[in-house]
Design a protein around this motif. Structure first.
Motif, mmCIF file in Angstrom:
data_model
loop_
_atom_site.group_PDB
_atom_site.id
_atom_site.type_symbol
_atom_site.label_atom_id
_atom_site.label_comp_id
_atom_site.label_asym_id
_atom_site.label_seq_id
_atom_site.Cartn_x
_atom_site.Cartn_y
_atom_site.Cartn_z
ATOM 1 N N ARG A 4 0.477 -1.233 0.291
ATOM 2 C CA ARG A 4 0.257 0.215 -0.057
ATOM 3 C C ARG A 4 0.942 0.976 -0.218
ATOM 4 N NH1 ARG A 4 -3.906 1.250 5.460
ATOM 5 N NH2 ARG A 4 -2.079 0.535 5.777
ATOM 6 N N GLN A 5 1.691 1.278 1.132
ATOM 7 C CA GLN A 5 2.392 2.084 0.674
ATOM 8 C C GLN A 5 3.843 2.527 -0.561
ATOM 9 O OE1 GLN A 5 5.334 1.123 4.516
ATOM 10 N NE2 GLN A 5 4.629 3.196 5.019
ATOM 11 N N TYR A 8 1.174 4.331 -3.309
ATOM 12 C CA TYR A 8 1.102 5.877 -2.749
ATOM 13 C C TYR A 8 2.320 6.342 -2.806
ATOM 14 C CZ TYR A 8 -2.791 4.528 0.269
ATOM 15 O OH TYR A 8 -3.981 4.254 1.324
ATOM 16 N N HIS A 35 1.828 8.570 4.984
ATOM 17 C CA HIS A 35 1.918 7.472 4.439
ATOM 18 C C HIS A 35 4.230 7.433 3.914
ATOM 19 C CE1 HIS A 35 -0.005 3.852 5.625
ATOM 20 N NE2 HIS A 35 -1.653 4.753 5.286
ATOM 21 N N ASN A 38 7.035 8.336 6.378
ATOM 22 C CA ASN A 38 7.202 6.965 7.020
ATOM 23 C C ASN A 38 7.971 6.230 6.778
ATOM 24 O OD1 ASN A 38 5.509 7.796 9.632
ATOM 25 N ND2 ASN A 38 3.768 5.611 8.517
#
Length: 309
Positions: A4-5, A8, A35, A38
């Motif tokens: 998912r990261q 994105y 995100h 992170n």
């Protein structure tokens, strides 16, 4: 870092703008920014330069973009293969069976493969149970139906069914009665046995009773299906076997079968594979098909046995 990261990150890289990237990824702009932050913390390096007119990838961001595309493409391919790969069963599959297995499900198995799996190439090997196990351990077959295999750390053995054993022979040796015969009576008959070792252990679950038959009653040791059948028909001796082994001769009336009791004699059939060989789609499907055919044959009485599956 997760998929998912990476998705994105790719959206931000390609849009160069958090607002447009958030719309593309269907996520709140604040969550998208979180995100990305992170990811940068995890890599301990900036991935973008925040500018008034958008997000400019750094050298690290450029490198991550190339890796991210490859990673997500590989993950998508893996997902497709897992979800769709089993829909087409193809390739080569080699199956070894003891004689009883071929008699019971050999033709239905071949018919099913020809009709349902046109892209699958089946090789079917028939042999005595001990030899079938040796074929499997030597990686000459992928799956094997074997009676009473030895416990091996490299072997996965799944119990399939249990068969009762009979004393079979001519009416001159056993009489015309179909009443059960005691084990003690069997020990006083001339017996035709399989040769000692892997072959003979396929005959009975109980090694003590098997040893007694071998040492007190055996007059011939044969590792030959046709040789054993010929010797039985010639009246040279009797054999401890299943009805399936001599079903044609029993139907013709040339041999008789009497169930052995006191104690009851049994043997167990196992579906075996090598532990260190990964299961393929073809192997999984053939396992499922073989177990289904065995259950069908037992269910309609064509294979006199107790299912263990």
């Amino acid at each position: 870092m997760d998929s998912r990261q990476l998705r994105y990150f790719i959206a931000v890289y390609e849009q160069r703008n958090l607002s447009r990237a958030a719309d593309q990824a269907s996520v709140a702009q604040s969550a998208l920014s979180h995100h990305i932050s992170n990811l940068e913390a995890e890599f301990a390096t900036p991935l973008f330069e925040r500018k008034p007119r958008g997000m400019q990838p750094t050298a690290a961001g450029e490198r991550l973009y190339e890796h991210a595309r490859i990673i997500l493409r590989a993950m998508a391919a893996a997902e497709r293969e897992i979800k769709e790969g089993s829909s087409v069963i193809a390739g080569d599959i080699s199956i070894g069976m003891a004689n009883s297995g071929v008699k019971a499900i050999g033709v239905p198995l071949m018919r099913a493969v020809l009709s349902k799996y046109p892209n699958l190439k089946l090789s079917l090997t028939e042999s005595l149970s001990g030899a079938t196990l040796m074929h499997l351990m030597a990686s000459e077959v992928d799956l094997a139906l074997v009676y009473n295999p030895q416990s091996e750390k490299d072997l996965v053995a799944e119990p399939v069914l249990e068969e009762r054993m009979f004393c079979v022979g001519t009416a001159e040796l056993l009489g015309k009665s179909k009443k059960p015969i005691s084990f003690e009576e069997v020990t006083r008959l001339p017996l035709i046995m399989l040769r000692h070792g892997l072959s003979s252990r396929a005959l009975l679950d109980d090694p003590v009773l098997l040893k007694r038959l071998e040492t007190t009653s055996a007059i011939l040791h044969l590792n030959s299906i046709s040789g054993t059948t010929g010797a039985l028909l010639a009246g040279l001796g009797c054999a401890v076997a299943t009805k399936l082994f001599v079903q044609e001769q029993l139907k013709a009336g040339s041999l008789v079968a009497r169930e052995v009791i006191e104690p009851t004699l049994t043997r167990t059939l196992y579906l075996c594979r090598l532990r260190n060989r990964p299961m393929t789609y073809a192997m999984e499907e053939m396992r499922r098909l073989m177990l289904s055919l065995i259950a069908e044959q037992v269910g309609r009485g064509a294979w006199e046995a107790k299912l263990l599956i």
